[in-house]
Design an enzyme around this catalytic site. Sequence first.
Site, PDB file in Angstrom:
ATOM      1  N   LYS A   1     -11.379  -4.975  -2.577  1.00  0.00           N
ATOM      2  CA  LYS A   1     -12.108  -3.718  -2.767  1.00  0.00           C
ATOM      3  C   LYS A   1     -11.203  -2.641  -3.326  1.00  0.00           C
ATOM      4  O   LYS A   1     -11.610  -1.821  -4.133  1.00  0.00           O
ATOM      5  CB  LYS A   1     -12.608  -3.197  -1.416  1.00  0.00           C
ATOM      6  CG  LYS A   1     -13.620  -4.049  -0.735  1.00  0.00           C
ATOM      7  CD  LYS A   1     -13.920  -3.471   0.653  1.00  0.00           C
ATOM      8  CE  LYS A   1     -14.680  -4.488   1.481  1.00  0.00           C
ATOM      9  NZ  LYS A   1     -14.954  -4.054   2.838  1.00  0.00           N
TER      10      LYS A   1
ATOM     11  N   LYS B   1       0.816  -1.222   0.000  1.00  0.00           N
ATOM     12  CA  LYS B   1       0.000   0.000   0.000  1.00  0.00           C
ATOM     13  C   LYS B   1       0.844   1.263   0.000  1.00  0.00           C
ATOM     14  O   LYS B   1       0.362   2.324  -0.401  1.00  0.00           O
ATOM     15  CB  LYS B   1      -0.960  -0.010   1.196  1.00  0.00           C
ATOM     16  CG  LYS B   1      -1.982  -1.119   1.075  1.00  0.00           C
ATOM     17  CD  LYS B   1      -3.289  -0.814   1.745  1.00  0.00           C
ATOM     18  CE  LYS B   1      -4.344  -1.780   1.249  1.00  0.00           C
ATOM     19  NZ  LYS B   1      -5.456  -1.960   2.138  1.00  0.00           N
TER      20      LYS B   1
ATOM     21  N   LYS C   1      -5.575 -10.992  -5.794  1.00  0.00           N
ATOM     22  CA  LYS C   1      -6.676 -11.258  -4.875  1.00  0.00           C
ATOM     23  C   LYS C   1      -7.889 -10.399  -5.223  1.00  0.00           C
ATOM     24  O   LYS C   1      -7.723  -9.261  -5.669  1.00  0.00           O
ATOM     25  CB  LYS C   1      -6.168 -10.868  -3.476  1.00  0.00           C
ATOM     26  CG  LYS C   1      -7.034 -11.221  -2.338  1.00  0.00           C
ATOM     27  CD  LYS C   1      -6.470 -10.620  -1.054  1.00  0.00           C
ATOM     28  CE  LYS C   1      -6.662  -9.126  -1.003  1.00  0.00           C
ATOM     29  NZ  LYS C   1      -6.483  -8.497   0.304  1.00  0.00           N
TER      30      LYS C   1
END
Length: 323
Positions: free
Chosen positions: A194, A111, A191
Amino acid sequence: MRIFSGIQPTGVLHIGNYLGAVRRWVELQETAECLYCVVDYHALTSEASSPDELGGAWRGLVLDLMACGIDPDRAILFRQSDVPEHTELCWILSCVTSFGDLARMTQFKEKSRGQQFVNVGLFIYPVLQAADILLYLADHVPVGEDQLQHLELARRIARRFNGRYGEVFPEPEPLLGEGARIMSLADPERKMSKSAGPEHVVGLFDPEDEIRAKVRTAVTDTGLTPGQDMSPGVANLFRLLELVAPGEVVEAFKGDHAAGRLMYRDLKASLQEHLLTTLAPLRERRRELAVSVDVEAVLAGGAERARAIARAVIADARQCVGL
Ligand code: TYM
């Protein structure tokens, strides 16, 4: 046995969340004391989070979870920011957490990569997650595979605290189910998530034609690497089918695959039907709950029950460290 698990409120609830975690949560509430938390403090770590989105997202998620079968009379369903002891314990635990351990977290590396501004919340995210679990002395945590590293760290943090200050926290164990790793239909190498963008997730409450289209256009032919007998996309479709269809249906398609006569079109059509059949009662319940449930009242009741446990544990932790 006490169960704790959490889920972020922003973005749609997708079949990875459901098949990887929430479906298990529903089963566990029959036999164990369960706490399920809408982790809104965690959602703040996303640079994309906005007050407007976050301000309403928890409401929708509570209805989604209840539509999936979470029963707030059985499980304690609550919002993280209603129980400020989470952040207090996070601070205490951050003082027994290694900087190096946090710097090694895969999710943090992913991230923060390429970002100009990396907030400290993102860095200490796993400490808050450990605090969530340990605040309730939970011993089991039903999650998808992506959370295993964070759970391993939560165990290390518990061990370090106990070693330094005395036995307070059990070391929480993950509970992984069959659906622990659902991949994106648009890119089966990553994966279903969201944060990856709408084309990568199949929302539980998305319009039916969108769900059908996402399954129909799922990537299948990415080519085999040595040692593989199925491409990652086809393997993902089989994994999903196993989770929603009767065993004999899956076996028949596996037989076709082994004999080299599998038609992807037929596999996808079967997955569309069985997925929509599995989701139909949830989707129906979601519509009813939207007009009948007082979400604030549900959360207020959950927070009160959660705080009763949290207050006692934080008092114990404070005393142990000398506060
Ligand atoms: P979150 O909100 O990303 O996901 C909620 C749950 O869904 C699982 N999951 C998946 N399972 C299988 N396949 C997938 N593609 C998939 N995507 C998501 C996740 O593993 C998770 O179980 N950090 C956590 C929230 C959290 C938490 C906690 C969890 C905060 N504190 C304490 C457990 C205990 C998260 O972001 O989950």
